[in-house]
Structures are given as structure tokens and as C-alpha cells.
Design a protein around this motif. Structure first.
Motif: not given
Length: 163
Positions: A18-22, A51-58, A85-89, A98-106
Motif C-alpha cells: 500500500t502506497n500512501y499519498t500525503f 485529517t486535513t490542515l487549516c489553510p491559514k495556520t497549517g 481520504l488519507f491524501s487530505f492529510r 473539503a466536504m465539497n471536494v470529496i462530494l465532487n470527486d465521488l
């Protein structure tokens, strides 16, 4: 007519490597054929370690993602969804985005009859954010269902005492 994708064509499931994409990577998503396209039924995924990161504070944001959908011809393979989902880390994005991106991708991946994505994030700074987004296939009863579920999706919110 779309080409049939059998279980043997899935590259992640059963792989010992398994290769995880970060970084955000929708290309890891895979589908397989719905064996029961003549029936409406829900498939639900509960992802309690998103898990995801805040775009402002990281700073990291942690949440549970609930994905429920009514498949049409294609279904998402669960291990590929986990890797996606792990790739959002290390991805910087607000919860709502993030929720809209997930919905759009699916939706792009599967073209489901209906799908909803609900994120329930742990509080940071004394506030939790729980974005909900859904989609129903246009010109079907599922578009009406999406409108109704959006209107009434949180009529009885849970008491927040466990986050």
C-alpha cells in the motif's frame, strides 16, 4: 455502454504494497460494478480518523466523515476511498471546502443516484464545524430527495458532549 470493471481490475484491494499519498490525490479512487443496479439502497462509510490542515495556520483538523450514497452502475472501492481520504492529510483546505471536494470527486467517479457527505470536526478554538453537502442526479426523484434532505438534514442535532 461503459466497460465492465471486475474485482480483478482493482489495484489497491489485496495489495501487500500500500502506497500512501500525503497530498490530495483523487487518482487513487477506484470503482467496481454495482451487482444490483436495479435496486435502490444506501452504502454508508464512517471515516473517524479524517485529517486535513487549516489553510491559514497549517494546524491539523480532525473529524469524522460520513459518506452515504445510493449507487447507480458504479461503486467506490473502500480501500481506494481510504487512501483518497488519507491524501487530505497535508492538504490545506477549510472544512466546508473539503466536504465539497470529496462530494465532487465521488460524483465524478461514480455518477451515483444520490450522495451526501457530512463532516463532524473536533473543536478548535472552542467551536466545531459540521458541514453537510449532498447531490441527487438531475431530473430524477433523487434531485428532489437531495433538496429535502438538505432542508431537514439536522433537525434533531446531537448533544455535543463527546468531542
Amino acid at each position: 455502454m461503459t466497460e465492465r470493471k471486475d474485482v480483478e481490475d482493482l489495484s489497491h484491494l489485496g495489495s501487500e504494497q500500500t502506497n500512501y499519498t500525503f497530498s490530495y490525490n483523487p487518482s487513487v479512487l477506484e470503482t467496481f460494478d454495482n451487482s444490483h443496479p436495479n435496486r435502490d439502497y444506501f452504502v454508508k462509510f464512517n471515516c473517524p480518523e479524517f485529517t486535513t490542515l487549516c489553510p491559514k495556520t497549517g494546524q491539523p483538523d480532525f473529524g469524522t466523515i460520513y459518506i452515504s450514497y445510493i449507487p447507480d452502475e458504479k461503486m467506490v472501492e473502500s480501500k481506494s476511498l481510504k487512501l483518497y481520504l488519507f491524501s487530505f492529510r497535508n492538504h490545506g483546505g477549510f472544512h466546508e471546502d473539503a466536504m465539497n471536494v470529496i462530494l465532487n470527486d465521488l460524483v465524478s467517479l461514480m455518477d451515483p443516484r444520490y450522495i451526501e457527505v457530512w463532516g463532524k470536526f473536533t473543536p478548535r478554538g472552542g467551536i466545531s464545524i459540521d458541514p453537510y453537502v449532498n447531490y441527487g442526479k438531475a431530473d430524477t426523484r433523487f434531485a428532489d430527495m437531495a433538496a429535502q434532505r438538505l432542508m431537514y438534514h439536522d433537525m434533531y442535532p446531537e448533544k455535543i458532549d463527546n468531542r
